[in-house]
Motif scaffolding. Structure first.
Motif, short mmCIF file in Angstrom:
data_model
loop_
_atom_site.label_atom_id
_atom_site.label_comp_id
_atom_site.label_asym_id
_atom_site.label_seq_id
_atom_site.Cartn_x
_atom_site.Cartn_y
_atom_site.Cartn_z
N ALA A 189 -0.32 -10.03 -2.95
CA ALA A 189 -0.26 -9.87 -1.49
C ALA A 189 0.60 -8.66 -1.13
N GLY A 190 1.64 -8.43 -1.90
CA GLY A 190 2.47 -7.24 -1.66
C GLY A 190 1.74 -5.97 -2.01
N MET A 191 1.03 -5.95 -3.13
CA MET A 191 0.25 -4.77 -3.50
C MET A 191 -0.85 -4.50 -2.48
N ASP A 192 -1.42 -5.56 -1.93
CA ASP A 192 -2.52 -5.39 -0.99
C ASP A 192 -2.09 -4.79 0.34
N LEU A 193 -0.79 -4.72 0.60
CA LEU A 193 -0.35 -4.01 1.80
C LEU A 193 -0.85 -2.56 1.76
N TYR A 194 -0.92 -2.00 0.55
CA TYR A 194 -1.49 -0.66 0.40
C TYR A 194 -2.96 -0.66 0.80
N LYS A 195 -3.72 -1.64 0.36
CA LYS A 195 -5.14 -1.72 0.73
C LYS A 195 -5.30 -1.84 2.24
N ASP A 211 4.26 4.63 2.04
CA ASP A 211 5.29 3.61 1.79
C ASP A 211 4.67 2.39 1.10
N CYS A 212 3.50 1.97 1.59
CA CYS A 212 2.83 0.81 1.00
C CYS A 212 2.34 1.12 -0.42
N PHE A 213 1.89 2.35 -0.64
CA PHE A 213 1.44 2.76 -1.98
C PHE A 213 2.61 2.69 -2.97
N GLU A 214 3.76 3.20 -2.59
CA GLU A 214 4.90 3.19 -3.51
C GLU A 214 5.37 1.77 -3.79
N LEU A 215 5.32 0.90 -2.78
CA LEU A 215 5.65 -0.50 -3.03
C LEU A 215 4.67 -1.10 -4.03
N ALA A 216 3.38 -0.86 -3.81
CA ALA A 216 2.36 -1.41 -4.72
C ALA A 216 2.55 -0.90 -6.14
N ARG A 217 2.90 0.36 -6.28
CA ARG A 217 3.08 0.93 -7.62
C ARG A 217 4.24 0.25 -8.35
N ASP A 218 5.33 0.01 -7.63
CA ASP A 218 6.48 -0.64 -8.25
C ASP A 218 6.17 -2.11 -8.58
N ILE A 219 5.43 -2.77 -7.69
CA ILE A 219 5.04 -4.16 -7.96
C ILE A 219 4.17 -4.24 -9.21
N ARG A 220 3.27 -3.28 -9.36
CA ARG A 220 2.38 -3.29 -10.53
C ARG A 220 3.19 -3.22 -11.82
N ARG A 260 11.31 -6.27 0.46
CA ARG A 260 10.90 -4.88 0.69
C ARG A 260 9.55 -4.81 1.42
N GLY A 261 8.67 -5.78 1.15
CA GLY A 261 7.36 -5.76 1.78
C GLY A 261 7.37 -6.26 3.21
N ALA A 262 8.37 -7.07 3.58
CA ALA A 262 8.38 -7.68 4.92
C ALA A 262 8.34 -6.66 6.05
N PRO A 263 9.18 -5.61 6.03
CA PRO A 263 9.11 -4.64 7.13
C PRO A 263 7.82 -3.82 7.13
N LEU A 264 7.22 -3.62 5.96
CA LEU A 264 5.95 -2.91 5.92
C LEU A 264 4.84 -3.77 6.50
N ARG A 265 4.87 -5.06 6.17
CA ARG A 265 3.88 -5.97 6.77
C ARG A 265 4.07 -6.03 8.28
N ALA A 266 5.33 -6.08 8.73
CA ALA A 266 5.61 -6.10 10.17
C ALA A 266 5.12 -4.82 10.84
N ALA A 267 5.28 -3.69 10.16
CA ALA A 267 4.81 -2.42 10.73
C ALA A 267 3.29 -2.41 10.85
#
Length: 299
Positions: A189-195, A211-220, A260-267
């Motif tokens: 679900a965190g990686m999918d923020l990029y999608k 920002d979402c891409f970099e989060l997804a990369r680190d989660i991977r 880390r994903g919460a503010p991106l999801r909120a955005a």
């Protein structure tokens, strides 16, 4: 936005993304696979060239930008209101999913068993990443799956479970009921923020997509360090989630990514709400009676 300003933003964005895109393209040219860093370019549909292009998002007009006018959704240097309106079904669906995910308590007790369930009862030659051995071998991997409670809430992970592993999942998410299952502690679900972010391109600013891409990369990275594969030769020390210490390490990292994903999801929620206000037709105003004819309160 004047040309000098938006070109500076575009150049900075391309440089930021090139740090990830250029090694991927070099590997692809050499036909070298990377099970960790290639994932965002092979699993998701966003192409490197699309990721590199900067967009300001709806509501900003780029001065002296004829190259943008040939892009989807643009006219006269800006994303059009007509295009925003055409994306209303996507905006409604994404907003529902994002709100539902954000409202649900995070679960930190899955311990990455989805990756193990994807190889359950397969030989090492049959796995998705057959170029890398299973850290515990096939029999040891199967034993880990059988000794754990599997509770995968993300359909795009669950659908890759082997036929033997699927019945072991205590949940049964499907493509049609994602908002009923997805939760913010889930790595996928965190990686999918990029999608979700790139699907909103060019309606939102590319800085949020990056920002979402970099989060997804680190989660991977965490996802594959906790997977059953032995990737030590690539520089990824395993997280032995079959042990108590490994479980604790995984859950702590999972909490960090959820935060880390919460503010991106909120955005993304905020952007969907903003864009839906534009995309949703407003009812025609109904004229009321003239105050001078309304009567009782008028003198």
């Amino acid at each position: 936005m004047e040309r000098a300003a938006w070109e500076a933003c575009a150049d900075a964005h391309a440089a930021r993304i090139d740090a990830y895109v250029e090694p991927h393209l070099a590997r692809r040219g050499a036909r070298v696979k990377h099970p960790v860093h290639d994932f965002l370019f092979t699993y998701y549909s966003q192409r490197p060239a699309q990721l590199r292009r900067w967009h300001p998002g709806y509501g900003v007009r780029l001065a002296d930008a004829p190259a943008y006018d040939g892009l989807k959704g643009y006219a006269d240097g800006a994303v059009t209101t007509t295009y925003v309106a055409s994306q209303r079904p996507l905006l409604v669906a994404l907003l529902r999913l994002l709100r539902a995910t954000a409202s649900r308590p995070a679960n930190f007790g899955c311990f990455g068993m989805h990756e193990w369930a994807m190889v359950y009862r397969l030989s090492e030659e049959e796995t998705r990443h057959a170029d890398w051995p299973l850290r515990l071998g096939a029999a040891g991997t199967d034993a880990v799956v059988e000794s754990h409670r599997i509770a995968c809430s993300h359909f795009d992970a669950f659908r890759f479970f082997t036929p033997a592993a699927a019945p072991l999942n205590t949940l049964a998410p499907s493509s049609s009921d994602r908002p009923e299952f997805e939760q913010p502690g889930c790595l996928h679900a965190g990686m999918d923020l990029y999608k979700h972010a790139f699907r909103l391109t060019p309606l939102i600013c590319s800085d949020l997509v990056a920002d979402c891409f970099e989060l997804a990369r680190d989660i991977r990275v965490l996802d594959m360090r906790a997977a059953p594969y032995d990737l030590a030769s690539l520089g990824f020390d395993p997280i032995a989630v079959e042990t108590a210490a490994g479980k604790a390490e995984y859950a702590e990292a999972q909490r960090g990514f959820a935060e880390r994903g919460a503010p991106l999801r909120a955005a993304l929620i905020g952007e969907c709400e903003r864009l839906l206000a534009v995309a949703t037709p407003q009812p025609a105003a109904v004229a009321g009676p003239s105050p001078l004819l309304a009567g009782s309160e008028t003198t």
